[in-house]
Scaffold this motif. Structure first.
Motif, PDB file in Angstrom:
ATOM      1  N   ARG A  20      87.040 -50.786  -8.823  1.00 51.43           N
ATOM      2  CA  ARG A  20      87.470 -50.265  -7.516  1.00 51.43           C
ATOM      3  C   ARG A  20      86.318 -50.094  -6.542  1.00 51.43           C
ATOM      4  NH1 ARG A  20      91.930 -45.548  -9.034  1.00 51.43           N
ATOM      5  NH2 ARG A  20      93.224 -46.828 -10.414  1.00 51.43           N
ATOM      6  N   GLU A  23      82.013 -45.954  -9.347  1.00 53.40           N
ATOM      7  CA  GLU A  23      82.214 -45.249 -10.614  1.00 53.40           C
ATOM      8  C   GLU A  23      81.662 -43.840 -10.442  1.00 53.40           C
ATOM      9  OE1 GLU A  23      81.236 -45.783 -15.381  1.00 53.40           O
ATOM     10  OE2 GLU A  23      79.815 -46.585 -13.913  1.00 53.40           O
ATOM     11  N   ILE A 133      86.285 -36.463  -4.721  1.00 52.52           N
ATOM     12  CA  ILE A 133      86.313 -37.883  -5.117  1.00 52.52           C
ATOM     13  C   ILE A 133      86.852 -38.016  -6.535  1.00 52.52           C
ATOM     14  CG2 ILE A 133      84.882 -39.918  -5.593  1.00 52.52           C
ATOM     15  CD1 ILE A 133      82.953 -38.876  -3.396  1.00 52.52           C
ATOM     16  N   TRP A 134      86.338 -37.159  -7.424  1.00 58.66           N
ATOM     17  CA  TRP A 134      86.770 -37.174  -8.823  1.00 58.66           C
ATOM     18  C   TRP A 134      88.271 -36.891  -8.947  1.00 58.66           C
ATOM     19  CZ3 TRP A 134      85.150 -38.285 -13.674  1.00 58.66           C
ATOM     20  CH2 TRP A 134      85.820 -37.697 -14.737  1.00 58.66           C
ATOM     21  N   GLN A 136      90.694 -37.130  -6.639  1.00 58.25           N
ATOM     22  CA  GLN A 136      91.533 -38.174  -6.050  1.00 58.25           C
ATOM     23  C   GLN A 136      91.518 -39.442  -6.900  1.00 58.25           C
ATOM     24  OE1 GLN A 136      93.586 -38.019  -3.374  1.00 58.25           O
ATOM     25  NE2 GLN A 136      93.125 -35.829  -3.268  1.00 58.25           N
ATOM     26  N   HIS A 137      90.361 -39.744  -7.462  1.00 62.01           N
ATOM     27  CA  HIS A 137      90.228 -40.942  -8.292  1.00 62.01           C
ATOM     28  C   HIS A 137      91.071 -40.824  -9.560  1.00 62.01           C
ATOM     29  CE1 HIS A 137      88.606 -44.332 -10.418  1.00 62.01           C
ATOM     30  NE2 HIS A 137      87.937 -43.589 -11.279  1.00 62.01           N
ATOM     31  N   ASN A 138      91.190 -39.608 -10.090  1.00 61.88           N
ATOM     32  CA  ASN A 138      91.893 -39.406 -11.360  1.00 61.88           C
ATOM     33  C   ASN A 138      93.329 -38.901 -11.197  1.00 61.88           C
ATOM     34  OD1 ASN A 138      89.848 -39.834 -13.709  1.00 61.88           O
ATOM     35  ND2 ASN A 138      88.702 -38.702 -12.160  1.00 61.88           N
ATOM     36  N   THR A 142      98.693 -44.334  -7.190  1.00 69.62           N
ATOM     37  CA  THR A 142      97.801 -45.482  -7.038  1.00 69.62           C
ATOM     38  C   THR A 142      98.248 -46.293  -5.825  1.00 69.62           C
ATOM     39  OG1 THR A 142      99.178 -46.817  -8.517  1.00 69.62           O
ATOM     40  CG2 THR A 142      97.319 -45.638  -9.515  1.00 69.62           C
ATOM     41  N   GLN A 147      93.598 -45.385  -2.445  1.00 64.80           N
ATOM     42  CA  GLN A 147      92.292 -46.036  -2.407  1.00 64.80           C
ATOM     43  C   GLN A 147      91.561 -45.718  -1.119  1.00 64.80           C
ATOM     44  OE1 GLN A 147      91.913 -50.167  -3.893  1.00 64.80           O
ATOM     45  NE2 GLN A 147      91.066 -50.664  -1.882  1.00 64.80           N
ATOM     46  N   VAL A 150      90.063 -42.175  -1.270  1.00 67.41           N
ATOM     47  CA  VAL A 150      88.854 -42.105  -2.089  1.00 67.41           C
ATOM     48  C   VAL A 150      87.678 -42.738  -1.365  1.00 67.41           C
ATOM     49  CG1 VAL A 150      87.789 -42.810  -4.249  1.00 67.41           C
ATOM     50  CG2 VAL A 150      90.162 -42.067  -4.237  1.00 67.41           C
TER      51      VAL A 150
END
Length: 291
Positions: A20, A23, A133-134, A136-138, A142, A147, A150
């Motif tokens: 994406r 990381e 960020i963490w 929203q990413h997890n 989706t 995206q 994030v």
């Protein structure tokens, strides 16, 4: 002793393993986690926020220390190695180049030779942004909206990082100064072309400037003339190859644009104060000290 088939002929490049464009992870109580990674370049940006602990990194032959509450970064292409590491707690964020807007990229590139770590008195804004960020990413949703959220948060974090760098460097106004911008443009051209172009006049031509004017601006900004920075960039790449590969001095000379390896050795000794082989031995001994 390595066989010819096992010789290292280039500095390893670690490609972005993330799908994406980034990381993010939290490292907790992992002493020595990176200590045995081989020296390498990344083709992406690395940012980290250390909340506690101590870490040492060798970045392009400069030893950097991070102790306690600190934020730092490494630019793509910089050869680095993690050395002695105590218990470290903190955040790690790797970001692919396309996600870093040009405004932030210019700041990171301009300041990377001056500083890689910034001590923080208040890390709350950075931590809160990384936590978002963490989260929203997890989170489960989706698709494009998630995206974009994030990526916007990552952009905000990079903007905070860039602002902190400018404030620490004490040069927030220099981005509008012609001499500063010309010097930065010149040094970027040197980085891209130094293996094939070593003539100061050639760089002046690339920039549509007279050599005397380019020299005046560069020397005014850095206290050194154009020729110095061409030599230093060539020297840095030669050092990288000597330390991180098993190429002979003759092979290193050819890789860095010198047809005559004896002339290369004389130039290297004049600039570095030691022979290429002495440099290789000294830095490999230093590296072994930290293993």
């Amino acid at each position: 002793m390595r066989s010819k088939q096992q010789r290292k002929n280039q500095v390893p490049v670690h490609k972005a393993p993330f799908g994406r464009g980034f990381e993010i992870k939290y490292i907790r109580d992992e002493p020595g986690n990176h200590a045995h990674l081989d020296p390498h370049r990344d083709d992406y940006y690395v940012f980290f926020l250390q909340e506690s602990g101590a870490m040492q990194l060798m970045i392009d032959f400069e030893l950097h220390h991070a102790t306690g509450n600190t934020i730092g970064y490494i630019c793509p292409g910089q050869v680095h190695r993690y050395l002695a590491t105590a218990v470290v707690n903190g955040w790690f964020l790797a970001v692919d180049i396309p996600l870093v807007q040009n405004t932030w990229r210019n700041i990171f590139e301009k300041t990377k030779n001056e500083q890689h770590f910034i001590p923080l008195q208040d890390n709350n804004p950075f931590v809160q942004c990384l936590q978002l960020i963490w989260q929203q990413h997890n989170s489960h949703p989706t698709g494009m909206p998630q995206q974009k959220i994030v990526h916007a948060l990552i952009d905000a974090f990079l903007g905070m990082m860039a602002t902190a760098l400018l404030q620490t460097a004490g040069q927030p106004g220099k981005q509008h100064d012609r001499a500063y911008n010309v010097t930065h443009q010149f040094r970027e051209l040197v980085k891209k072309n130094v293996l094939t172009v070593k003539s100061p006049a050639a760089y002046a031509d690339m920039m549509n400037l007279s050599l005397s004017y380019l020299n005046e601006l560069v020397k005014g900004q850095t206290s050194f003339p154009v020729s110095h920075w061409i030599q230093q960039e060539s020297l840095l790449e030669a050092k990288r190859l000597l330390y991180y590969t098993d190429l002979t001095t003759k092979e290193v000379a050819f890789r860095t644009g010198y047809d005559d390896h004896t002339y290369f050795s004389r130039v290297f000794r004049k600039l570095a104060g030691e022979t290429p082989l002495d440099f290789r031995a000294r830095y490999r001994d230093l590296s072994n000290h930290y293993l």
